[in-house]
Design an enzyme around this catalytic site. Sequence first.
Site, PDB file in Angstrom:
ATOM      1  N   ARG A  77      -6.153  -0.954  16.005  1.00 42.02           N
ATOM      2  CA  ARG A  77      -7.284  -1.782  15.656  1.00 42.02           C
ATOM      3  C   ARG A  77      -7.563  -2.890  16.826  1.00 42.02           C
ATOM      4  O   ARG A  77      -6.663  -3.380  17.349  1.00 42.02           O
ATOM      5  CB  ARG A  77      -6.924  -2.552  14.383  1.00 42.02           C
ATOM      6  CG  ARG A  77      -7.229  -1.571  13.109  1.00 42.02           C
ATOM      7  CD  ARG A  77      -7.015  -2.230  11.876  1.00 42.02           C
ATOM      8  NE  ARG A  77      -5.584  -2.683  11.560  1.00 42.02           N
ATOM      9  CZ  ARG A  77      -5.290  -4.041  12.030  1.00 42.02           C
ATOM     10  NH1 ARG A  77      -6.202  -4.961  12.310  1.00 42.02           N
ATOM     11  NH2 ARG A  77      -4.079  -4.461  11.787  1.00 42.02           N
ATOM     12  N   TYR A 216     -10.152   5.734  16.793  1.00 44.81           N
ATOM     13  CA  TYR A 216      -8.625   5.563  16.254  1.00 44.81           C
ATOM     14  C   TYR A 216      -8.684   4.629  14.906  1.00 44.81           C
ATOM     15  O   TYR A 216      -9.095   3.503  14.778  1.00 44.81           O
ATOM     16  CB  TYR A 216      -7.597   4.522  17.255  1.00 44.81           C
ATOM     17  CG  TYR A 216      -6.207   4.869  17.249  1.00 44.81           C
ATOM     18  CD1 TYR A 216      -5.559   6.013  17.428  1.00 44.81           C
ATOM     19  CD2 TYR A 216      -5.528   4.168  16.194  1.00 44.81           C
ATOM     20  CE1 TYR A 216      -4.223   5.979  17.470  1.00 44.81           C
ATOM     21  CE2 TYR A 216      -4.126   4.119  16.002  1.00 44.81           C
ATOM     22  CZ  TYR A 216      -3.662   5.235  16.355  1.00 44.81           C
ATOM     23  OH  TYR A 216      -2.122   5.552  16.366  1.00 44.81           O
ATOM     24  N   GLY A 217      -7.809   5.223  13.876  1.00 42.74           N
ATOM     25  CA  GLY A 217      -7.365   4.497  12.643  1.00 42.74           C
ATOM     26  C   GLY A 217      -8.313   3.741  12.087  1.00 42.74           C
ATOM     27  O   GLY A 217      -9.529   4.023  11.921  1.00 42.74           O
ATOM     28  N   LYS A 225      -9.891   0.250   6.174  1.00 45.03           N
ATOM     29  CA  LYS A 225      -9.824  -1.206   6.242  1.00 45.03           C
ATOM     30  C   LYS A 225     -11.451  -1.749   6.084  1.00 45.03           C
ATOM     31  O   LYS A 225     -11.704  -2.816   5.817  1.00 45.03           O
ATOM     32  CB  LYS A 225      -9.401  -1.538   7.627  1.00 45.03           C
ATOM     33  CG  LYS A 225      -8.129  -1.189   8.101  1.00 45.03           C
ATOM     34  CD  LYS A 225      -7.265  -1.855   6.748  1.00 45.03           C
ATOM     35  CE  LYS A 225      -5.624  -1.072   7.420  1.00 45.03           C
ATOM     36  NZ  LYS A 225      -4.609  -1.615   6.356  1.00 45.03           N
ATOM     37  N   HIS A 245      -4.414  -6.001   0.558  1.00 44.76           N
ATOM     38  CA  HIS A 245      -3.730  -5.252   1.612  1.00 44.76           C
ATOM     39  C   HIS A 245      -2.094  -5.022   1.155  1.00 44.76           C
ATOM     40  O   HIS A 245      -1.359  -5.747   1.607  1.00 44.76           O
ATOM     41  CB  HIS A 245      -3.717  -5.953   3.091  1.00 44.76           C
ATOM     42  CG  HIS A 245      -3.230  -5.120   4.298  1.00 44.76           C
ATOM     43  ND1 HIS A 245      -2.749  -5.502   5.109  1.00 44.76           N
ATOM     44  CD2 HIS A 245      -3.261  -3.611   4.246  1.00 44.76           C
ATOM     45  CE1 HIS A 245      -2.254  -4.709   6.040  1.00 44.76           C
ATOM     46  NE2 HIS A 245      -2.447  -3.419   5.534  1.00 44.76           N
ATOM     47  N   SER A 267       0.375  -5.721   8.551  1.00 46.14           N
ATOM     48  CA  SER A 267       0.462  -4.324   9.267  1.00 46.14           C
ATOM     49  C   SER A 267       1.755  -4.094  10.106  1.00 46.14           C
ATOM     50  O   SER A 267       2.434  -4.897  10.651  1.00 46.14           O
ATOM     51  CB  SER A 267      -0.581  -4.099  10.301  1.00 46.14           C
ATOM     52  OG  SER A 267      -1.778  -4.460   9.829  1.00 46.14           O
ATOM     53  N   ALA A 268       2.578  -2.712   9.710  1.00 46.15           N
ATOM     54  CA  ALA A 268       3.587  -2.336  10.463  1.00 46.15           C
ATOM     55  C   ALA A 268       4.779  -3.350  10.030  1.00 46.15           C
ATOM     56  O   ALA A 268       5.848  -3.441  10.790  1.00 46.15           O
ATOM     57  CB  ALA A 268       3.470  -2.461  11.813  1.00 46.15           C
ATOM     58  N   CYS A 269       4.984  -3.863   8.846  1.00 44.18           N
ATOM     59  CA  CYS A 269       6.007  -4.679   8.193  1.00 44.18           C
ATOM     60  C   CYS A 269       6.572  -4.234   7.005  1.00 44.18           C
ATOM     61  O   CYS A 269       7.199  -4.820   6.449  1.00 44.18           O
ATOM     62  CB  CYS A 269       5.363  -6.101   8.033  1.00 44.18           C
ATOM     63  SG  CYS A 269       5.086  -7.109   9.338  1.00 44.18           S
ATOM     64  N   GLY A 270       6.533  -2.855   6.958  1.00 47.51           N
ATOM     65  CA  GLY A 270       7.429  -2.080   5.869  1.00 47.51           C
ATOM     66  C   GLY A 270       6.510  -1.779   4.575  1.00 47.51           C
ATOM     67  O   GLY A 270       7.542  -1.498   3.443  1.00 47.51           O
ATOM     68  N   LYS A 271       5.251  -1.976   4.422  1.00 46.31           N
ATOM     69  CA  LYS A 271       4.915  -1.539   3.156  1.00 46.31           C
ATOM     70  C   LYS A 271       4.938   0.159   2.751  1.00 46.31           C
ATOM     71  O   LYS A 271       5.360   0.223   1.820  1.00 46.31           O
ATOM     72  CB  LYS A 271       3.306  -1.742   3.218  1.00 46.31           C
ATOM     73  CG  LYS A 271       2.638  -3.149   3.101  1.00 46.31           C
ATOM     74  CD  LYS A 271       1.214  -3.135   2.986  1.00 46.31           C
ATOM     75  CE  LYS A 271       0.600  -2.813   4.087  1.00 46.31           C
ATOM     76  NZ  LYS A 271       0.774  -3.316   5.330  1.00 46.31           N
ATOM     77  N   THR A 272       4.657   0.882   3.701  1.00 45.14           N
ATOM     78  CA  THR A 272       4.909   2.486   3.731  1.00 45.14           C
ATOM     79  C   THR A 272       6.121   2.531   3.382  1.00 45.14           C
ATOM     80  O   THR A 272       6.574   3.325   2.388  1.00 45.14           O
ATOM     81  CB  THR A 272       4.532   3.157   4.775  1.00 45.14           C
ATOM     82  OG1 THR A 272       3.045   2.945   5.168  1.00 45.14           O
ATOM     83  CG2 THR A 272       4.831   4.807   4.555  1.00 45.14           C
ATOM     84  N   ASP A 296      -0.775   1.266   1.137  1.00 52.33           N
ATOM     85  CA  ASP A 296      -1.508   0.003   2.022  1.00 52.33           C
ATOM     86  C   ASP A 296      -2.621  -0.619   1.196  1.00 52.33           C
ATOM     87  O   ASP A 296      -2.941  -1.845   1.858  1.00 52.33           O
ATOM     88  CB  ASP A 296      -2.193   1.039   3.378  1.00 52.33           C
ATOM     89  CG  ASP A 296      -2.719   0.011   4.415  1.00 52.33           C
ATOM     90  OD1 ASP A 296      -1.861  -0.727   4.882  1.00 52.33           O
ATOM     91  OD2 ASP A 296      -3.946   0.255   4.667  1.00 52.33           O
ATOM     92  N   ARG A 387       0.926   7.292  14.716  1.00 48.30           N
ATOM     93  CA  ARG A 387       0.868   7.486  13.091  1.00 48.30           C
ATOM     94  C   ARG A 387       0.739   8.996  12.695  1.00 48.30           C
ATOM     95  O   ARG A 387       0.415   9.872  13.467  1.00 48.30           O
ATOM     96  CB  ARG A 387      -0.512   6.776  12.904  1.00 48.30           C
ATOM     97  CG  ARG A 387      -0.682   5.160  13.083  1.00 48.30           C
ATOM     98  CD  ARG A 387      -0.725   4.278  12.009  1.00 48.30           C
ATOM     99  NE  ARG A 387      -0.621   3.006  12.268  1.00 48.30           N
ATOM    100  CZ  ARG A 387      -0.595   1.965  11.343  1.00 48.30           C
ATOM    101  NH1 ARG A 387      -0.212   2.172  10.148  1.00 48.30           N
ATOM    102  NH2 ARG A 387      -0.244   0.868  11.784  1.00 48.30           N
ATOM    103  N   ARG A 418       7.357 -10.418   8.751  1.00 52.69           N
ATOM    104  CA  ARG A 418       8.694 -10.306   9.770  1.00 52.69           C
ATOM    105  C   ARG A 418       9.167 -11.815  10.183  1.00 52.69           C
ATOM    106  O   ARG A 418       8.205 -12.271  10.941  1.00 52.69           O
ATOM    107  CB  ARG A 418       8.399  -9.639  11.045  1.00 52.69           C
ATOM    108  CG  ARG A 418       8.437  -8.138  10.898  1.00 52.69           C
ATOM    109  CD  ARG A 418       7.819  -7.390  12.298  1.00 52.69           C
ATOM    110  NE  ARG A 418       7.715  -6.084  12.043  1.00 52.69           N
ATOM    111  CZ  ARG A 418       8.462  -5.075  12.319  1.00 52.69           C
ATOM    112  NH1 ARG A 418       9.670  -5.467  12.849  1.00 52.69           N
ATOM    113  NH2 ARG A 418       8.317  -3.726  12.014  1.00 52.69           N
ATOM    114  N   ASN A 514      16.834  -2.328  -0.165  1.00 57.42           N
ATOM    115  CA  ASN A 514      15.853  -3.299  -0.478  1.00 57.42           C
ATOM    116  C   ASN A 514      15.705  -2.830  -2.105  1.00 57.42           C
ATOM    117  O   ASN A 514      15.046  -3.740  -2.873  1.00 57.42           O
ATOM    118  CB  ASN A 514      14.433  -2.969   0.302  1.00 57.42           C
ATOM    119  CG  ASN A 514      14.743  -3.425   1.545  1.00 57.42           C
ATOM    120  OD1 ASN A 514      15.542  -4.158   1.731  1.00 57.42           O
ATOM    121  ND2 ASN A 514      13.632  -3.013   2.379  1.00 57.42           N
TER     122      ASN A 514
END
Length: 603
Positions: A77, A216-217, A225, A245, A267-272, A296, A387, A418, A514
């Site tokens: 993004r 992209y994305g 988004k 989010h 973003s990219a901090c572990g939701k998935t 997400d 991704r 993070r 976790n």
Amino acid sequence: MQNHPETFNPIHDSLASWVERMAQHCGADQVQWCDGSQAEWDRLTDLLVQSGTFIRLNPTLHPNSFLARSNPSDTARVEDRTFVCSLREVDAGPTNNWRSPDAMRETLHEKFSGCMRGRTMYVVPFCMGPLESPLALVGVQLTDSPYVVVNMRIMSHMGSEVLKKLGSSGDYIPCMHSIGAPLAPGQADVPWPCNEEKYIVHFPESREVWSFGSGYGGNALLGKKCVALRIASAIARDAGWMAEHMLIMGLETPEGTKTYLTAAFPSACGKTNLAMIVPPESYRQLGWKTTLVGDDIAWLWPGKTGKLHAINPETGFFGVAPGTSWQSNAAAMQSMSQNTIFTNVALTDDGGVWWEGHSEPPAHLIDWTGLDWTSNCGRLAAHPNSRFTAPAGQCPNIDSHWQDPDGVPIDAIVFGGRRPTTMPLVFQAFDWTHGVFLGATQGSETTAAATGNVGTVRRDPMAMLPFCGYNMGDYLGHWLEMRKNIKRLPRIFHVNWFRKNSNGKFLWPGFRENLRVLEWIVLRCQGKIAGHETPIGWIPDWKSFSTEGLEGYNRELFDEAMSFRNEEWLAEITSQNDFFLKLYHSMPKELMCQRELFMARMA
Ligand code: GTP
Ligand code: SPV
Ligand code: MN
């Protein structure tokens, strides 16, 4: 030339004329209405293979799956090219890039003029949210990227059923998209056409999206988004719900009680990863079960149980590949085993995929830029923001209510990011307002999910900084306001899987472990255990937090991971100054007050 599908009946006049006008203006060669069928997918994926955008993966390893490699200038993004064009600048607020709608419309008019020459314009009707949900939002994306079309088919309800829902006069959000790479007659195409200059533009009042230059994305799959967060957040503010989010997941205890929670991480901090968590073996044996509703985005509203209810407006995952393995996230690996589009990962010699953290590095690969790669070449094989796009229904622990228009009732909301220092592994807010304060001041090290710096801590309120379609201060006010409409408020927590010791080593094993943190959260929601009070909230005690079976873990590590340190929090509160200053004019008084209260508790 147009192909009106038979299902497009009765004709939706204003949609048809918009499509016609745009096709003219963009100079598209053809117009193709998408029906969302398997036949259409087969045709488009074949076309993408022929044009060199897609490489078909080995069908034994990954049936019906493809690899795309983007242009190296189009891998994430572009937040600095994302605009919110409300009529008044103050309504976009100090955290969004604002442009006057008139000026922006003029720019866009010029950019889109002739931008689809030599290309087909696809008409992609899509619905975010279950079709029968009262919150469901219908959009129509016009795009010259067949890559986008096939991704949209995974990520949303797409095609004829949506046109049927629209009927002859239904409302839809117009989403205009072009990669901005017209072809002159006879000009050869490239595998990933795009434009150096990008515009991701939102008109929150007229509810429109215009995206130019990227394939992209989140820049290009406009349901995600742009619609489900930026436009939806503005709609939700007006209509008394929330677009967030957040992941949504369910947790079933051995006694059979089920608790749903949402978590907002940047973003990219572990939701998935958290949404797909599979309990450690010892927990599974005891009867703990986890289910996934979304990874997400969550739409939340006061539901009929008196609790907040949540739906996932998406139907697929657009998940970060690096770090995902059968060890770290088996459910993700299973979800992407077939019918999946991989973007910017590496290709193995047997036609499979690989990325950093996938498994032992093979001796040879083709990296994400298409070059030969050997394990000692010193380059990353996959892009850090590479991704996979995979159907959510392929997730082995998908929740049976994941498409329920009533959503699932939420008992806990979790914030986090993070944070190498300061933030304990988990703590609980004293109440809703304090929880909103914690979410509002949440920070995180930046990641590769957006272009720009990686690794500096930035404030990211509710993980919505790049996704809020209106003034961030008003958004925080909306959170506070929601309290009045929710009879049974969820409890609010803050987690941090990323705290490190002085040697830079993670203080918590993370991933499936976790679940122990989730167990504490669930037991707190059920009022079954106590925590101890600190100035920032309730923190777990060693005796009421299960570390049983965690090899090598001990009291000392636990105390370090959970510690509340005055000096760190003094620095934290100081570092929040800029954020409060930036939002000074719109920051709700209650949050200023929370800050004062916190400082008083510290003193
Ligand atoms: P978006 O799709 O960008 O919104 O991101 P996301 O929040 O879904 O991120 P995702 O779950 O894909 O996070 C991926 C990154 O987080 C990878 O680098 C993982 O290795 C890392 N990660 C996830 N969970 C943990 C954890 O418990 N501990 C540690 N140390 N890292 C984790
Ligand atoms: C994010 O960056 O938060 C994502 C990926 O979920 S993208 O759809 O590209 O925005
Ligand atoms: Mn995201």
